[in-house]
Design a protein around this motif. Sequence first.
Motif, PDB file in Angstrom:
ATOM      1  N   PRO A 176       0.830  -1.208   0.000  1.00  0.00           N
ATOM      2  CA  PRO A 176       0.000   0.000   0.000  1.00  0.00           C
ATOM      3  C   PRO A 176       0.861   1.253   0.000  1.00  0.00           C
ATOM      4  O   PRO A 176       1.977   1.238   0.524  1.00  0.00           O
ATOM      5  CB  PRO A 176      -0.805  -0.132   1.289  1.00  0.00           C
ATOM      6  N   PRO A 177       0.350   2.344  -0.591  1.00  0.00           N
ATOM      7  CA  PRO A 177       1.190   3.520  -0.798  1.00  0.00           C
ATOM      8  C   PRO A 177       1.551   4.232   0.497  1.00  0.00           C
ATOM      9  O   PRO A 177       0.798   4.242   1.470  1.00  0.00           O
ATOM     10  CB  PRO A 177       0.322   4.413  -1.696  1.00  0.00           C
ATOM     11  N   ILE A 178       2.737   4.832   0.495  1.00  0.00           N
ATOM     12  CA  ILE A 178       3.148   5.726   1.570  1.00  0.00           C
ATOM     13  C   ILE A 178       2.411   7.046   1.375  1.00  0.00           C
ATOM     14  O   ILE A 178       2.100   7.438   0.249  1.00  0.00           O
ATOM     15  CB  ILE A 178       4.677   5.934   1.507  1.00  0.00           C
ATOM     16  N   ASN A 179       2.126   7.729   2.464  1.00  0.00           N
ATOM     17  CA  ASN A 179       1.504   9.059   2.373  1.00  0.00           C
ATOM     18  C   ASN A 179       2.553  10.046   1.871  1.00  0.00           C
ATOM     19  O   ASN A 179       3.252  10.696   2.652  1.00  0.00           O
ATOM     20  CB  ASN A 179       0.953   9.485   3.740  1.00  0.00           C
ATOM     21  N   TRP A 180       2.660  10.133   0.549  1.00  0.00           N
ATOM     22  CA  TRP A 180       3.768  10.852  -0.074  1.00  0.00           C
ATOM     23  C   TRP A 180       3.622  12.357   0.115  1.00  0.00           C
ATOM     24  O   TRP A 180       2.535  12.912   0.017  1.00  0.00           O
ATOM     25  CB  TRP A 180       3.819  10.507  -1.561  1.00  0.00           C
ATOM     26  N   SER A 181       4.742  13.011   0.398  1.00  0.00           N
ATOM     27  CA  SER A 181       4.751  14.459   0.580  1.00  0.00           C
ATOM     28  C   SER A 181       6.174  14.952   0.374  1.00  0.00           C
ATOM     29  O   SER A 181       7.119  14.162   0.281  1.00  0.00           O
ATOM     30  CB  SER A 181       4.280  14.835   1.990  1.00  0.00           C
ATOM     31  N   GLY A 182       6.334  16.276   0.340  1.00  0.00           N
ATOM     32  CA  GLY A 182       7.671  16.833   0.216  1.00  0.00           C
ATOM     33  C   GLY A 182       8.549  16.458   1.392  1.00  0.00           C
ATOM     34  O   GLY A 182       9.754  16.203   1.225  1.00  0.00           O
ATOM     35  N   THR A 183       7.969  16.400   2.586  1.00  0.00           N
ATOM     36  CA  THR A 183       8.733  16.026   3.778  1.00  0.00           C
ATOM     37  C   THR A 183       9.204  14.581   3.695  1.00  0.00           C
ATOM     38  O   THR A 183      10.360  14.270   4.024  1.00  0.00           O
ATOM     39  CB  THR A 183       7.886  16.228   5.043  1.00  0.00           C
TER      40      THR A 183
END
Length: 229
Positions: A176-183
């Motif tokens: 399942p995907p990681i909660n992707w963000s700039g951080t």
Amino acid sequence: MRDDMLLVEDLTMLLLDDETGTPSAAGTLPYTLGGAVLVELALLGRVTSDGKAALNGPKVFTDGDGPLPDPVLQDAYDKVAERTRRVQPLLLDIGAGLLNTMVDRLVERGQIRREKKKVLGLFPATRLPAVDTGHEAELRRKIRAVLEEGAEPDSARTAALIALLSASGALPSLRPPINWSGTVYKRAKALEEGNWGAEAVSTVVARTAAGIAASTAAVTVAVTVATTN
């Protein structure tokens, strides 16, 4: 959580898509898997490097003596021992054909199973669904703790695994995907570049492993650019 899995086995398991049997970042996978084996040898204190920046990465040397606990590690060690080379040529030499070996091992370990089927009743396809999900779930928990919550890696091994995932370019496509963000991106890149935390970088062993992971990132980027132009 199993403690007898190789880093390259953990990496393969995380990269494999359960539905299609296709790994993420397949085009550069031999380099990534080769990097995982070299990193494991570094963590075991069995390879070192000169640490010098160069076009093809630092030179890699064998260290220590005696047999290694796994034939995959022994084969890679023997390749390093053949002659002094820089890390990037070694990645492909070690990683070529390693995916099939890793899939076979994960099947034998009962971590995944191999299912043959036909798409549209005509075209053969292979699925590689997870069977024993406990180990993989724990790996994902540790990865999320570092990337999403900002926790320090619990070990150099966890830092190395995340660095290699980032180097492969596959982190955004994990399921399942990681909660992707700039951080999250910045945290992954910091690990990819060898910032493994004060405890991890305090030893020559970890610095060597981090240098190999960073070199793996450099070659995967170069290969990706070359194949898309």
